[in-house]
Design a protein around this motif. Sequence first.
Motif, PDB file in Angstrom:
ATOM      1  N   PRO A  82       1.056   0.794  13.336  1.00  0.00           N
ATOM      2  CA  PRO A  82       0.306   0.204  12.220  1.00  0.00           C
ATOM      3  C   PRO A  82       1.033   0.224  10.878  1.00  0.00           C
ATOM      4  N   LYS A  83       1.720   1.316  10.546  1.00  0.00           N
ATOM      5  CA  LYS A  83       2.421   1.414   9.262  1.00  0.00           C
ATOM      6  C   LYS A  83       3.594   0.442   9.171  1.00  0.00           C
ATOM      7  N   GLN A  84       4.082  -0.062  10.311  1.00  0.00           N
ATOM      8  CA  GLN A  84       5.234  -0.959  10.317  1.00  0.00           C
ATOM      9  C   GLN A  84       4.839  -2.431  10.450  1.00  0.00           C
ATOM     10  N   ARG A  85       3.550  -2.719  10.459  1.00  0.00           N
ATOM     11  CA  ARG A  85       3.096  -4.104  10.580  1.00  0.00           C
ATOM     12  C   ARG A  85       3.428  -4.892   9.316  1.00  0.00           C
ATOM     13  N   THR A  86       3.875  -6.127   9.513  1.00  0.00           N
ATOM     14  CA  THR A  86       4.091  -7.028   8.377  1.00  0.00           C
ATOM     15  C   THR A  86       3.112  -8.190   8.510  1.00  0.00           C
ATOM     16  N   ASN A  87       2.483  -8.512   7.404  1.00  0.00           N
ATOM     17  CA  ASN A  87       1.429  -9.510   7.380  1.00  0.00           C
ATOM     18  C   ASN A  87       1.912 -10.866   7.898  1.00  0.00           C
ATOM     19  N   CYS A  88       1.075 -11.491   8.695  1.00  0.00           N
ATOM     20  CA  CYS A  88       1.427 -12.774   9.285  1.00  0.00           C
ATOM     21  C   CYS A  88       0.355 -13.828   9.008  1.00  0.00           C
ATOM     22  N   GLY A  89      -0.735 -13.426   8.442  1.00  0.00           N
ATOM     23  CA  GLY A  89      -1.830 -14.371   8.230  1.00  0.00           C
ATOM     24  C   GLY A  89      -2.275 -14.411   6.785  1.00  0.00           C
TER      25      GLY A  89
ATOM     26  N   PHE B 149      -2.922  -9.783  16.697  1.00  0.00           N
ATOM     27  CA  PHE B 149      -4.145  -9.432  15.981  1.00  0.00           C
ATOM     28  C   PHE B 149      -4.708  -8.152  16.564  1.00  0.00           C
ATOM     29  N   ASN B 150      -4.990  -7.178  15.658  1.00  0.00           N
ATOM     30  CA  ASN B 150      -5.627  -5.932  16.061  1.00  0.00           C
ATOM     31  C   ASN B 150      -6.343  -5.387  14.833  1.00  0.00           C
ATOM     32  N   ALA B 151      -7.670  -5.408  14.876  1.00  0.00           N
ATOM     33  CA  ALA B 151      -8.472  -4.991  13.722  1.00  0.00           C
ATOM     34  C   ALA B 151      -8.965  -3.554  13.838  1.00  0.00           C
ATOM     35  N   SER B 152      -8.355  -2.761  14.695  1.00  0.00           N
ATOM     36  CA  SER B 152      -8.861  -1.405  14.925  1.00  0.00           C
ATOM     37  C   SER B 152      -8.406  -0.373  13.892  1.00  0.00           C
ATOM     38  N   VAL B 153      -7.410  -0.709  13.059  1.00  0.00           N
ATOM     39  CA  VAL B 153      -6.907   0.248  12.074  1.00  0.00           C
ATOM     40  C   VAL B 153      -7.154  -0.313  10.678  1.00  0.00           C
ATOM     41  N   PRO B 154      -7.963   0.382   9.851  1.00  0.00           N
ATOM     42  CA  PRO B 154      -8.201  -0.108   8.496  1.00  0.00           C
ATOM     43  C   PRO B 154      -6.980   0.059   7.598  1.00  0.00           C
ATOM     44  N   SER B 155      -6.922  -0.739   6.559  1.00  0.00           N
ATOM     45  CA  SER B 155      -5.904  -0.660   5.508  1.00  0.00           C
ATOM     46  C   SER B 155      -4.487  -1.013   5.952  1.00  0.00           C
ATOM     47  N   VAL B 156      -4.346  -1.736   7.050  1.00  0.00           N
ATOM     48  CA  VAL B 156      -3.058  -2.286   7.474  1.00  0.00           C
ATOM     49  C   VAL B 156      -3.316  -3.735   7.889  1.00  0.00           C
ATOM     50  N   PRO B 157      -2.295  -4.573   7.901  1.00  0.00           N
ATOM     51  CA  PRO B 157      -2.522  -5.961   8.334  1.00  0.00           C
ATOM     52  C   PRO B 157      -3.094  -6.025   9.755  1.00  0.00           C
ATOM     53  N   TRP B 158      -4.130  -6.821   9.904  1.00  0.00           N
ATOM     54  CA  TRP B 158      -4.724  -7.028  11.225  1.00  0.00           C
ATOM     55  C   TRP B 158      -4.026  -8.181  11.940  1.00  0.00           C
ATOM     56  N   CYS B 159      -3.563  -9.140  11.187  1.00  0.00           N
ATOM     57  CA  CYS B 159      -2.785 -10.253  11.731  1.00  0.00           C
ATOM     58  C   CYS B 159      -1.347  -9.989  11.283  1.00  0.00           C
ATOM     59  N   TYR B 160      -0.486  -9.694  12.251  1.00  0.00           N
ATOM     60  CA  TYR B 160       0.863  -9.240  11.897  1.00  0.00           C
ATOM     61  C   TYR B 160       1.919  -9.863  12.806  1.00  0.00           C
TER      62      TYR B 160
END
Length: 99
Positions: A9-16, A32-43
């Motif tokens: 999650p900390k290494q996700r870069t926004n894609c959307g 897409f993964n919306a299970s972790v708050p405060s990180v990009p969900w679409c990456y």
Amino acid sequence: AKCQCKVVPKQRTNCGYPGISAAECKKIGCCFNASVPSVPWCYNPKQKKVRKMCPNDPYTRINCGHPGIKPKDCIRKGCCFRAHPAGVPWCFYHRTVEE
């Protein structure tokens, strides 16, 4: 591929964009993964891992050299060298395969 979406999650870069749906995110080639708050969900997915290999089938070889090329000259060009069988290129290009 699913394995490309296994990004810490900390290494996700926004894609959307804010509020993008899972379907729209996947449609543009993102994960897409919306299970972790405060990180990009679409990456962005991880890059595909590829490696070079010398093809096994001598009849699929693509010539990389010239008649009489020496093995060290072929390899210096970044190509494969196998002096058999007759009638096919002995100095030939690698194939790129996904891992």
